[in-house]
Design an enzyme around this catalytic site. Structure first.
Site, mmCIF file in Angstrom:
data_model
loop_
_atom_site.group_PDB
_atom_site.id
_atom_site.type_symbol
_atom_site.label_atom_id
_atom_site.label_comp_id
_atom_site.label_asym_id
_atom_site.label_seq_id
_atom_site.Cartn_x
_atom_site.Cartn_y
_atom_site.Cartn_z
ATOM 1 N N LYS A 23 0.852 -1.209 0.000
ATOM 2 C CA LYS A 23 0.000 0.000 0.000
ATOM 3 C C LYS A 23 0.880 1.248 0.000
ATOM 4 C CE LYS A 23 -1.518 1.423 4.132
ATOM 5 N NZ LYS A 23 -1.176 2.798 4.507
ATOM 6 N N ASN A 24 1.924 1.260 0.814
ATOM 7 C CA ASN A 24 2.726 2.477 0.970
ATOM 8 C C ASN A 24 3.734 2.701 -0.143
ATOM 9 O OD1 ASN A 24 1.248 2.981 3.207
ATOM 10 N ND2 ASN A 24 2.843 2.452 4.697
ATOM 11 N N ARG A 93 -4.888 10.401 4.999
ATOM 12 C CA ARG A 93 -3.852 11.428 5.130
ATOM 13 C C ARG A 93 -2.859 11.370 3.990
ATOM 14 N NH1 ARG A 93 -1.931 13.399 8.611
ATOM 15 N NH2 ARG A 93 0.163 12.874 8.063
ATOM 16 N N CYS A 117 -4.260 11.811 13.320
ATOM 17 C CA CYS A 117 -4.988 10.538 13.269
ATOM 18 C C CYS A 117 -4.744 9.863 14.616
ATOM 19 C CB CYS A 117 -4.489 9.683 12.115
ATOM 20 S SG CYS A 117 -2.856 9.035 12.370
ATOM 21 N N ARG A 122 0.778 14.019 13.386
ATOM 22 C CA ARG A 122 1.136 13.795 11.972
ATOM 23 C C ARG A 122 1.265 15.124 11.209
ATOM 24 N NH1 ARG A 122 -0.449 8.594 10.544
ATOM 25 N NH2 ARG A 122 1.022 8.710 8.824
ATOM 26 N N PRO A 123 2.104 16.048 11.638
ATOM 27 C CA PRO A 123 2.248 17.325 10.923
ATOM 28 C C PRO A 123 2.859 17.125 9.535
ATOM 29 C CG PRO A 123 3.968 17.090 12.567
ATOM 30 C CD PRO A 123 3.046 15.921 12.757
ATOM 31 N N VAL A 124 2.708 18.141 8.681
ATOM 32 C CA VAL A 124 3.334 18.096 7.356
ATOM 33 C C VAL A 124 4.230 19.318 7.168
ATOM 34 C CG1 VAL A 124 1.613 16.646 6.221
ATOM 35 C CG2 VAL A 124 1.256 19.143 6.322
ATOM 36 N N LEU A 126 7.330 19.746 7.461
ATOM 37 C CA LEU A 126 8.590 19.532 6.713
ATOM 38 C C LEU A 126 8.330 19.506 5.204
ATOM 39 C CD1 LEU A 126 10.257 16.844 9.015
ATOM 40 C CD2 LEU A 126 10.550 19.327 9.050
ATOM 41 N N ASP A 308 5.487 0.324 11.915
ATOM 42 C CA ASP A 308 4.244 -0.302 11.449
ATOM 43 C C ASP A 308 4.132 -1.756 11.870
ATOM 44 O OD1 ASP A 308 3.970 1.488 8.265
ATOM 45 O OD2 ASP A 308 3.670 2.081 10.342
ATOM 46 N N LEU A 330 8.765 6.797 16.899
ATOM 47 C CA LEU A 330 8.334 7.615 15.771
ATOM 48 C C LEU A 330 7.052 8.378 16.007
ATOM 49 C CD1 LEU A 330 10.526 5.920 14.224
ATOM 50 C CD2 LEU A 330 9.209 6.448 12.218
ATOM 51 N N ARG A 400 -8.314 -0.785 5.235
ATOM 52 C CA ARG A 400 -7.537 0.265 4.543
ATOM 53 C C ARG A 400 -6.220 -0.278 4.025
ATOM 54 N NH1 ARG A 400 -6.716 5.648 7.653
ATOM 55 N NH2 ARG A 400 -5.472 5.798 5.776
#
Ligand code: EPZ
Length: 423
Positions: A23-24, A93, A117, A122-124, A126, A308, A330, A400
């Protein structure tokens, strides 16, 4: 809503299953089609909800696609919209991955700021800081990122304060169409990042340092890419999850269609716990342990132990003879599965990022609630060995990222039924 009813295993699992595409890896590669000027075929896509969500977003932007279970044909030639709306982004996200390619191709885009979440804020920041260094003007209004550039993005030198997987992927895609050379220092090296770089490189984008923490991308000054067809790499987290299913039931099972090299840190920890591991070029077999030893885990970026897989190993630690320690480095809130495992009789203590698990306690089947994708799979693993019946609710989280999880486990001998809450 659906839930999974899991009956305690009467005997060990046995047999073998195929692992699906990652998925990733698929999510950034689907976003990368925005950089393309041709119709492309993507195979080995996992049949999971997140993939369908991103395909729906691309269609909202004007892309055309056909999906035949694991194979998609996509064309973004007629892409003519640049807004990723809240209703899509709030469900996934990873939609943030369209930010870099849309901005690089069109010079402007409006992407809903992904909220946090279950596992963390979970900032963005960067992602946004790096795009500004490439000449973007970024404004946040009413929950949306408004990004614009005068002309093409400019190549720049980016140093990421923290290793960010989707941050690295966003900037690689933005840099592919920029004017000039972009260097990313402290880049993520996950296999999913590597595949994105390899697909772009095979399609004519000059990228140096693939697989290392320093990437140098030569931009094409907005010349779109003839993206070559590709097949998604196997999902190392799905693979690790099924290996944990074999381990927690002390069974011998084989997982096929994997890349063992991507699983090194997971296999190493399973061997530390006493399990046997046999590998071929594309499969891994786990063998029962004589005595299951406790484990100490620290989650970190690839090639270290993956965050994960943290929840799944916590479930596994419940059957070890002794005390295990897990340090989740993390994400600040990735212990949501703990309260559900406690309901099943687990003996776990939390202190900040450290979880102490006293293994060997009897587990009792219970009604438990999934809170995020990987936590859900940990609850299913615990349900395999807990006495009686375990019902895992809110399994939309599970769907998901896992293709037919109950089907694959039942093929190995589990007794899991997908039920409807309302009945
Ligand atoms: C990717 O998320 C994965 N998702 C996650 O998998 C995975 O857990 C994570 O990488 C870590 O391996 C996808 O690839 C779609 P990060 P991502 O940016 O990119 C902080 C799953 O279960 N950070 O590498 O969002 C962040 O808060 C999912 O499949 C910033 O501070 O993770 C975290 O502490 C869950 N600012 C750390 O960096 C930023 O701008 C790593 O996050 C970006 C990140």
């Amino acid at each position: 809503m659906k839930y999974l009813k899991i009956n305690q295993l009467k005997k060990p699992l046995s047999g073998n299953i195929d692992i699906a595409g990652a998925k990733n890896a698929a999510l950034p590669l689907l976003a990368a089609t925005i950089l393309g000027r041709n119709e492309m075929t993507i195979s080995n896509l996992p049949d999971v909800a997140d993939i369908k969500t991103l395909l729906k977003l691309l269609e909202m932007l004007g892309a055309q696609y056909s999906l035949d279970k694991n194979i998609a044909k996509i064309s973004t030639i007629k892409l003519d919209k640049t807004t990723a709306t809240y209703d899509i982004v709030k469900t996934m996200r990873a939609s943030i991955l369209v930010l870099g390619p849309l901005l690089a191709r069109f010079g402007h885009c409006e992407v809903s700021l992904p909220g946090g979440c279950a596992i963390g804020q979970r900032p963005v920041d960067l992602h946004l800081k790096a795009l500004e260094l490439m000449g973007a003007h970024i404004e946040i209004r009413a929950g949306y990122i408004y990004a614009t550039t005068d002309g093409p993005l400019k190549g720049a030198k980016i140093v990421f304060d923290k290793v960010t997987v989707t941050g690295t992927e966003n900037i690689v895609m933005a840099a592919a169409l920029a004017d000039g050379e972009t260097t990313i220092i402290n880049a993520a090296k996950e296999p999913e990042v590597v595949q994105l770089c390899e697909v772009l490189s095979n399609s004519g984008v000059v990228i140096k340092g693939i697989g290392t923490d320093k990437l140098v991308i030569t931009g094409r000054n907005r010349e779109l890419i003839d993206i070559q067809n590709f097949s998604i790499i196997p999902d190392r987290i799905e693979a690790g999850t099924y290996l944990c299913a074999g381990a927690i039931t002390n069974s011998q099972i084989t997982i096929n269609k994997v890349i063992p090299e991507h699983l090194e840190s997971i296999l190493y920890k399973l061997k530390e716990m006493g399990f046997g591991i046999e590998k071929t070029q594309s499969s891994v077999t786990i063998l029962p342990a004589k005595k299951i030893k406790p484990i100490n885990l620290i989650t970190t970026e690839y090639p270290g132990f993956p965050t994960d897989m943290q929840a799944q190993f916590m479930a596994l630690a419940l059957i070890a003879n002794g005390t295990s320690i897990i340090d989740e480095r993390l994400f600040e809130n990735r212990f949501m599965h703990v309260s559900e495992l406690l309901r099943m009789g687990a003996d776990i203590h939390l202190n900040g990022s450290i979880a102490t698990i006293n293994g060997g306690k009897e587990l009792f089947g219970a009604d438990v609630m999934a809170t995020d994708l990987r936590a859900s799979s940990a609850l299913v693993l615990a349900g395999l060995i807990a006495s009686g019946e375990t019902n895992v609710h809110r399994i939309y989280h599970l769907d998901r990222g896992y293709e037919d999880l109950e089907g694959k486990l039942n093929a190995l001998g589990a007794d899991i039924t997908r039920c409807d809450e309302s009945l």
